[in-house]
Design a protein around this motif. Structure first.
Motif, mmCIF file in Angstrom:
data_model
loop_
_atom_site.group_PDB
_atom_site.id
_atom_site.type_symbol
_atom_site.label_atom_id
_atom_site.label_comp_id
_atom_site.label_asym_id
_atom_site.label_seq_id
_atom_site.Cartn_x
_atom_site.Cartn_y
_atom_site.Cartn_z
ATOM 1 N N MET A 1 42.587 34.963 33.812
ATOM 2 C CA MET A 1 41.468 34.627 33.347
ATOM 3 C C MET A 1 41.105 33.293 33.111
ATOM 4 O O MET A 1 40.253 32.335 33.527
ATOM 5 C CB MET A 1 40.483 35.479 32.534
ATOM 6 C CG MET A 1 40.459 37.001 33.081
ATOM 7 S SD MET A 1 39.482 37.871 31.753
ATOM 8 C CE MET A 1 37.908 37.289 32.593
ATOM 9 N N GLY A 2 42.310 32.965 32.381
ATOM 10 C CA GLY A 2 41.816 31.510 31.924
ATOM 11 C C GLY A 2 42.337 30.387 33.013
ATOM 12 O O GLY A 2 41.583 29.281 33.211
ATOM 13 N N GLY A 3 43.175 30.710 33.897
ATOM 14 C CA GLY A 3 43.583 29.938 34.988
ATOM 15 C C GLY A 3 42.379 29.849 35.990
ATOM 16 O O GLY A 3 41.724 28.738 36.607
ATOM 17 N N MET A 4 41.519 30.911 36.137
ATOM 18 C CA MET A 4 40.372 31.085 36.849
ATOM 19 C C MET A 4 39.381 30.327 36.585
ATOM 20 O O MET A 4 38.649 29.662 37.437
ATOM 21 C CB MET A 4 39.860 32.455 37.240
ATOM 22 C CG MET A 4 40.977 33.207 38.033
ATOM 23 S SD MET A 4 40.388 35.101 37.947
ATOM 24 C CE MET A 4 38.937 35.209 38.681
ATOM 25 N N LEU A 5 39.022 30.055 35.168
ATOM 26 C CA LEU A 5 38.065 29.353 34.731
ATOM 27 C C LEU A 5 38.329 27.938 34.927
ATOM 28 O O LEU A 5 37.423 27.307 35.197
ATOM 29 C CB LEU A 5 37.894 29.945 32.996
ATOM 30 C CG LEU A 5 37.346 31.190 32.639
ATOM 31 C CD1 LEU A 5 37.333 31.501 31.228
ATOM 32 C CD2 LEU A 5 35.896 31.273 33.403
#
Length: 211
Positions: free
Chosen positions: A203-207
């Motif tokens: 999720m962090g990478g997507m954000l």
């Protein structure tokens, strides 16, 4: 007339409850954190309260029409995305480190938790909630726009969505202790930390990518 209004209020509240629940139950950074705290039985009340009250406040802002302001200023979500993405990736790396290097005797150890550790859990939960653009998109924008379609019944819709959040986080935080027997084994706890790490980093990478 009164009966018709009552039915309308109930229908709007149920619609909000169902919509809110469908958005909340998907596995995400916030749910993974609440699950981990619930299993550890550490600062559960504070974590559940922060998540539920934060959702209620954001839903209220969406119903009140603040979503239009956020839409008009997309840079706000970009800034939040960069900060939230960085935070989630760092938290995921720490969880992955626990998988690779488990701390001896740390499994489900909650007795003797210090005020500092509780404060750290509270601050982490606040960051996990308010630095996650997905929370704003789901509550302020999506639920806010859906509530607007209800006209005069929009607040009933919002109350239903807020109630769904309260019930879900309470069930997740306090129901997670049912897994304590399973997760009393170090290997099982490492699996949970692996799930947390994968969720946070993804999720962090997507954000960060979207920001």
């Amino acid at each position: 007339m009164v009966e018709r209004m009552t039915h309308g209020l109930i229908a709007a509240a149920l619609a909000g409850f169902g919509t809110g629940l469908s958005l909340i139950v998907a596995i995400g950074a916030q749910n993974a954190f609440v699950l981990r705290q619930g299993v550890r039985r550490h600062a559960v009340l504070a974590v559940v309260a922060i998540c539920a009250l934060s959702d209620a406040a954001l839903i209220a802002l969406g119903v009140a029409g603040v979503g239009a302001f956020v839409t008009a200023w997309p840079a706000a979500l970009t800034v939040v995305g960069l900060a939230g993405g960085t935070f989630l990736v760092c938290y995921g790396v720490l969880a992955a480190r626990r998988v690779l290097r488990p701390v001896p005797g740390a499994v489900l150890q909650t007795e003797g938790a210090t005020a500092a550790s509780r404060r750290r859990a509270v601050l982490t939960c606040l960051a996990m909630t308010w630095l996650n653009p997905h929370v704003y998109l789901d509550t302020v924008l999506l639920l806010g726009s859906l509530a607007a379609d209800r006209g005069d019944l929009r607040w009933a819709f919002g109350i239903g969505a807020g109630l769904a959040s309260l019930i879900w986080f309470t069930a997740l935080g306090y129901g997670a202790r049912l897994l304590s027997g399973l997760l009393s084994r170090p290997k099982a706890w490492r699996v949970l930390d692996g799930l947390v790490a994968a969720t946070m980093v993804t999720m962090g990478g997507m954000l960060l990518a979207r920001a």
